[in-house]
Design an enzyme around this catalytic site. Sequence first.
Site, PDB file in Angstrom:
ATOM      1  NE  ARG A 187      -3.954  -1.963  -0.130  1.00  0.00           N
ATOM      2  CZ  ARG A 187      -3.846  -3.190  -0.740  1.00  0.00           C
ATOM      3  NH1 ARG A 187      -2.697  -3.619  -1.442  1.00  0.00           N
ATOM      4  NH2 ARG A 187      -4.929  -3.883  -0.641  1.00  0.00           N
ATOM      5  CG  LEU A 188       4.613   1.504   1.479  1.00  0.00           C
ATOM      6  CD1 LEU A 188       5.882   1.206   1.686  1.00  0.00           C
ATOM      7  CD2 LEU A 188       3.955   2.529   2.248  1.00  0.00           C
TER       8      LEU A 188
END
Length: 209
Positions: A187-188
């Site tokens: 989720r970066l």
Amino acid sequence: MRRQYRAEGLTETDLAATPVEQFARWFKQAASEAHLFEPNAMVVSTADAEGRPSSRTVLLKQFDEQGFVFYTNYDSRKGRDLAANPYVCLLFPWHPMARQVIVTGLARRTGRDETAAYFRTRPHGSQLGAWASAQSLVIESREQVDTAYADLAARYPEGEQVPVPPHWGGFRVAPETVEFWQGRENRLHDRLRYVAQADGSWRVERLSP
């Protein structure tokens, strides 16, 4: 319901000089390489004079350095919203590619000549539909729309020119910001945003995921 996104990302050096050039790159990939269904489908979000938001999916019909163009009934909810509050957000949700493009800017009506030229390219049935539907208004039944369409089809049979409705036309969204969102692992995500400058140039900034 969780999916790990791709390892490769989006860097500042990957970007084109302008957001429209970058959008054209991603749009081509979405249409020709990923073969997404209707990659020109976008969520158009507006707000009325009191700030109450609404969203709907609309098809992008043209884009260039002047902006992003879609067509609608000017008496529809989005048409009324934009008459009172011209600020708009467009979202292209290209989920299979783990990509999004988010455009914010000001919407202005296209000229009647431009609207008429596009209207002539629409299928005959779609031209009739622009007349038959009082978009967004409450109606008594489906039959009301079907009857209106049938009456118009009898009046303007296939091959006969349908006049352009005076209440129907385009909006061109002149972008103020354009964000390119690339899903990444853990989720970066990569989020690079073009911001319009007073001299007509663009500043690129990276947003935290």
